[in-house]
Design a protein around this motif. Structure first.
Motif, PDB file in Angstrom:
ATOM      1  N   ASN A   1       0.817  -1.211   0.000  1.00  0.00           N
ATOM      2  CA  ASN A   1       0.000   0.000   0.000  1.00  0.00           C
ATOM      3  C   ASN A   1       0.852   1.263   0.000  1.00  0.00           C
ATOM      4  OD1 ASN A   1      -2.434   1.545   0.162  1.00  0.00           O
ATOM      5  ND2 ASN A   1      -2.067   1.802   2.347  1.00  0.00           N
ATOM      6  N   ARG A   2       1.863   1.298   0.878  1.00  0.00           N
ATOM      7  CA  ARG A   2       2.592   2.562   1.046  1.00  0.00           C
ATOM      8  C   ARG A   2       3.836   2.650   0.173  1.00  0.00           C
ATOM      9  NH1 ARG A   2       2.117   3.094   7.682  1.00  0.00           N
ATOM     10  NH2 ARG A   2       0.084   2.049   7.787  1.00  0.00           N
ATOM     11  N   ASP A   3       4.619   1.562   0.083  1.00  0.00           N
ATOM     12  CA  ASP A   3       5.881   1.650  -0.660  1.00  0.00           C
ATOM     13  C   ASP A   3       5.686   1.401  -2.141  1.00  0.00           C
ATOM     14  OD1 ASP A   3       6.871   2.022   1.861  1.00  0.00           O
ATOM     15  OD2 ASP A   3       7.596  -0.039   2.087  1.00  0.00           O
ATOM     16  N   LEU A   4       4.689   0.598  -2.497  1.00  0.00           N
ATOM     17  CA  LEU A   4       4.498   0.249  -3.909  1.00  0.00           C
ATOM     18  C   LEU A   4       3.229   0.884  -4.475  1.00  0.00           C
ATOM     19  CD1 LEU A   4       5.405  -3.549  -3.555  1.00  0.00           C
ATOM     20  CD2 LEU A   4       6.923  -1.715  -4.307  1.00  0.00           C
ATOM     21  N   SER A   5       2.739   1.924  -3.822  1.00  0.00           N
ATOM     22  CA  SER A   5       1.534   2.647  -4.267  1.00  0.00           C
ATOM     23  C   SER A   5       0.371   1.712  -4.588  1.00  0.00           C
ATOM     24  CB  SER A   5       1.853   3.506  -5.491  1.00  0.00           C
ATOM     25  OG  SER A   5       2.912   4.377  -5.202  1.00  0.00           O
ATOM     26  N   GLY A   6       0.175   0.713  -3.727  1.00  0.00           N
ATOM     27  CA  GLY A   6      -0.923  -0.208  -3.917  1.00  0.00           C
ATOM     28  C   GLY A   6      -0.530  -1.459  -4.691  1.00  0.00           C
ATOM     29  N   ASN A   7       0.662  -1.446  -5.299  1.00  0.00           N
ATOM     30  CA  ASN A   7       1.114  -2.601  -6.098  1.00  0.00           C
ATOM     31  C   ASN A   7       0.027  -2.996  -7.113  1.00  0.00           C
ATOM     32  OD1 ASN A   7       2.711  -4.654  -6.956  1.00  0.00           O
ATOM     33  ND2 ASN A   7       2.729  -5.783  -5.018  1.00  0.00           N
ATOM     34  N   PRO A   8      -0.304  -2.086  -8.042  1.00  0.00           N
ATOM     35  CA  PRO A   8      -1.559  -2.180  -8.816  1.00  0.00           C
ATOM     36  C   PRO A   8      -1.691  -3.374  -9.770  1.00  0.00           C
ATOM     37  CG  PRO A   8      -0.205  -0.322  -9.558  1.00  0.00           C
ATOM     38  CD  PRO A   8       0.403  -0.803  -8.282  1.00  0.00           C
ATOM     39  N   ILE A   9      -0.597  -3.904 -10.268  1.00  0.00           N
ATOM     40  CA  ILE A   9      -0.762  -5.000 -11.243  1.00  0.00           C
ATOM     41  C   ILE A   9      -1.303  -6.276 -10.589  1.00  0.00           C
ATOM     42  CG2 ILE A   9       0.444  -6.483 -12.914  1.00  0.00           C
ATOM     43  CD1 ILE A   9       2.124  -3.875 -13.569  1.00  0.00           C
ATOM     44  N   PRO A  10      -0.640  -6.786  -9.524  1.00  0.00           N
ATOM     45  CA  PRO A  10      -1.275  -7.941  -8.855  1.00  0.00           C
ATOM     46  C   PRO A  10      -2.600  -7.578  -8.155  1.00  0.00           C
ATOM     47  CG  PRO A  10       0.708  -7.253  -7.672  1.00  0.00           C
ATOM     48  CD  PRO A  10       0.686  -6.491  -8.957  1.00  0.00           C
ATOM     49  N   TYR A  11      -2.720  -6.326  -7.724  1.00  0.00           N
ATOM     50  CA  TYR A  11      -3.986  -5.879  -7.103  1.00  0.00           C
ATOM     51  C   TYR A  11      -5.124  -6.135  -8.086  1.00  0.00           C
ATOM     52  CZ  TYR A  11      -6.901  -2.884  -3.985  1.00  0.00           C
ATOM     53  OH  TYR A  11      -7.853  -2.406  -3.111  1.00  0.00           O
ATOM     54  N   ARG A  12      -4.931  -5.736  -9.341  1.00  0.00           N
ATOM     55  CA  ARG A  12      -5.998  -5.884 -10.335  1.00  0.00           C
ATOM     56  C   ARG A  12      -6.359  -7.360 -10.542  1.00  0.00           C
ATOM     57  NH1 ARG A  12      -7.436  -6.261 -15.857  1.00  0.00           N
ATOM     58  NH2 ARG A  12      -9.081  -4.725 -16.313  1.00  0.00           N
ATOM     59  N   ILE A  13      -5.314  -8.205 -10.654  1.00  0.00           N
ATOM     60  CA  ILE A  13      -5.547  -9.643 -10.879  1.00  0.00           C
ATOM     61  C   ILE A  13      -6.384 -10.225  -9.735  1.00  0.00           C
ATOM     62  CG2 ILE A  13      -4.399 -11.906 -10.986  1.00  0.00           C
ATOM     63  CD1 ILE A  13      -1.994 -10.334 -12.317  1.00  0.00           C
ATOM     64  N   ASN A  14      -5.994  -9.886  -8.513  1.00  0.00           N
ATOM     65  CA  ASN A  14      -6.702 -10.449  -7.350  1.00  0.00           C
ATOM     66  C   ASN A  14      -8.074  -9.816  -7.128  1.00  0.00           C
ATOM     67  OD1 ASN A  14      -4.729 -12.367  -6.636  1.00  0.00           O
ATOM     68  ND2 ASN A  14      -3.480 -10.743  -5.720  1.00  0.00           N
ATOM     69  N   LEU A  15      -8.212  -8.571  -7.567  1.00  0.00           N
ATOM     70  CA  LEU A  15      -9.512  -7.898  -7.460  1.00  0.00           C
ATOM     71  C   LEU A  15     -10.524  -8.577  -8.396  1.00  0.00           C
ATOM     72  CD1 LEU A  15     -10.520  -5.489  -5.803  1.00  0.00           C
ATOM     73  CD2 LEU A  15     -10.132  -4.034  -7.801  1.00  0.00           C
ATOM     74  N   ILE A  16     -10.054  -8.957  -9.573  1.00  0.00           N
ATOM     75  CA  ILE A  16     -10.925  -9.685 -10.519  1.00  0.00           C
ATOM     76  C   ILE A  16     -11.326 -11.029  -9.910  1.00  0.00           C
ATOM     77  CG2 ILE A  16     -11.026 -10.796 -12.797  1.00  0.00           C
ATOM     78  CD1 ILE A  16      -9.154  -8.482 -13.791  1.00  0.00           C
ATOM     79  N   LYS A  17     -10.349 -11.709  -9.285  1.00  0.00           N
ATOM     80  CA  LYS A  17     -10.654 -12.988  -8.629  1.00  0.00           C
ATOM     81  C   LYS A  17     -11.691 -12.810  -7.528  1.00  0.00           C
ATOM     82  CE  LYS A  17      -6.138 -15.117  -8.804  1.00  0.00           C
ATOM     83  NZ  LYS A  17      -5.035 -15.387  -7.854  1.00  0.00           N
ATOM     84  N   LYS A  18     -11.581 -11.687  -6.828  1.00  0.00           N
ATOM     85  CA  LYS A  18     -12.439 -11.470  -5.663  1.00  0.00           C
ATOM     86  C   LYS A  18     -13.861 -11.064  -6.064  1.00  0.00           C
ATOM     87  CE  LYS A  18     -12.134  -9.191  -1.094  1.00  0.00           C
ATOM     88  NZ  LYS A  18     -11.349  -8.258  -0.261  1.00  0.00           N
ATOM     89  N   TYR A  19     -13.985 -10.166  -7.055  1.00  0.00           N
ATOM     90  CA  TYR A  19     -15.313  -9.601  -7.358  1.00  0.00           C
ATOM     91  C   TYR A  19     -15.770  -9.833  -8.800  1.00  0.00           C
ATOM     92  CZ  TYR A  19     -14.374  -6.989  -3.051  1.00  0.00           C
ATOM     93  OH  TYR A  19     -14.067  -6.638  -1.769  1.00  0.00           O
ATOM     94  N   GLY A  20     -14.859 -10.279  -9.664  1.00  0.00           N
ATOM     95  CA  GLY A  20     -15.218 -10.450 -11.067  1.00  0.00           C
ATOM     96  C   GLY A  20     -14.829  -9.237 -11.903  1.00  0.00           C
ATOM     97  N   LEU A  21     -14.590  -9.494 -13.187  1.00  0.00           N
ATOM     98  CA  LEU A  21     -14.106  -8.451 -14.105  1.00  0.00           C
ATOM     99  C   LEU A  21     -15.078  -7.279 -14.231  1.00  0.00           C
ATOM    100  CD1 LEU A  21     -11.882  -7.653 -16.154  1.00  0.00           C
ATOM    101  CD2 LEU A  21     -13.190  -8.868 -17.915  1.00  0.00           C
ATOM    102  N   GLU A  22     -16.381  -7.611 -14.210  1.00  0.00           N
ATOM    103  CA  GLU A  22     -17.377  -6.565 -14.423  1.00  0.00           C
ATOM    104  C   GLU A  22     -17.275  -5.445 -13.378  1.00  0.00           C
ATOM    105  OE1 GLU A  22     -21.401  -8.209 -15.061  1.00  0.00           O
ATOM    106  OE2 GLU A  22     -22.107  -6.209 -14.504  1.00  0.00           O
ATOM    107  N   ILE A  23     -17.145  -5.835 -12.132  1.00  0.00           N
ATOM    108  CA  ILE A  23     -17.051  -4.831 -11.057  1.00  0.00           C
ATOM    109  C   ILE A  23     -15.741  -4.053 -11.154  1.00  0.00           C
ATOM    110  CG2 ILE A  23     -16.649  -4.658  -8.540  1.00  0.00           C
ATOM    111  CD1 ILE A  23     -19.080  -6.494  -8.202  1.00  0.00           C
ATOM    112  N   VAL A  24     -14.656  -4.767 -11.496  1.00  0.00           N
ATOM    113  CA  VAL A  24     -13.353  -4.091 -11.614  1.00  0.00           C
ATOM    114  C   VAL A  24     -13.393  -3.054 -12.744  1.00  0.00           C
ATOM    115  CG1 VAL A  24     -10.885  -4.418 -12.077  1.00  0.00           C
ATOM    116  CG2 VAL A  24     -12.117  -6.049 -10.624  1.00  0.00           C
TER     117      VAL A  24
END
Ligand code: ZN
Ligand code: ZN
Length: 207
Positions: free
Chosen positions: A142-165
């Motif tokens: 969150n703090r050093d990698l500004s959210g680490n957005p690339i794996p964040y996106r992959i796992n966000l899709i896993k968690k809620y589905g592509l449509e919500i992302v």
């Protein structure tokens, strides 16, 4: 015999603990006048204490109201965000970091677990209370990698589905929140956080 024809039952004096036969159903203490005086004193002290507690309650409610009236929109913003973040903590309790998937230490709140915004509060402030946009993460991501957005996106899709992302990614409708809205956010998420906290604690006790 009493006026109603019943034989009076013996009572125990609340002051001296002796048993006595009451002359009427209204008699609260034994026949000793000293007990009557002591009993009266006690009653008056109880009433005074009750009134004092009531005054104190009214004063603190008054103080709270005055303090609330002095709060700025930025204060309400912080309090609303804190309530949402607390909700995220308990919702995600036990889950790994949304970005790097390392196990998180949920032992202390405000410690090793951050509420990490997928679209940052700076870039998309209107999504700062969005519960899909906000997930538990490690401090490093969150703090050093500004959210680490690339794996964040992959796992966000896993968690809620592509449509919500994608809905989050395309949501560029700027919205401003007024104080009433922020108050509502705070109170709703405070309640939801408490609900999840109870749920998690009950589950961990049962396990
Ligand atoms: Zn007595
Ligand atoms: Zn991480």
């Amino acid at each position: 015999m009493m006026a109603n024809g019943k034989t009076p039952k013996p009572k125990t004096c609340p002051i001296c603990s002796t048993e006595y036969i009451p002359r009427s159903s209204l008699q609260k203490v034994c026949h000793n006048y000293k007990c009557a005086i002591a009993f009266n004193k006690q009653r008056h002290a109880e009433i005074a204490a009750r009134e004092q507690r009531k005054r104190e309650r009214e004063q603190s409610a008054d103080l709270r109201q005055r303090r609330e009236a002095l709060k700025t929109i930025s204060d309400w913003n912080k309090e609303a965000q804190a309530a949402v973040n607390k909700f995220i903590f308990w919702r995600d309790y036990g889950k790994p970091c949304i970005s790097c998937e390392r196990q998180l230490n949920y032992g202390v709140r405000g410690g090793a677990v951050d509420a990490s915004h997928y679209r940052s509060r700076g870039a998309a402030p209107w999504l700062r209370f969005n519960v899909f946009n906000n997930n538990s993460s490690c401090v490093v991501c969150n703090r050093d990698l500004s959210g680490n957005p690339i794996p964040y996106r992959i796992n966000l899709i896993k968690k809620y589905g592509l449509e919500i992302v994608e809905r989050i990614e395309h949501d560029n409708k700027t919205r401003k929140f007024d104080i009433d809205y922020l108050k509502r956010v705070k109170s709703i998420f405070k309640r939801r956080a408490r609900h999840y906290e109870k749920l998690r604690k009950r589950y961990s006790e049962a396990a």
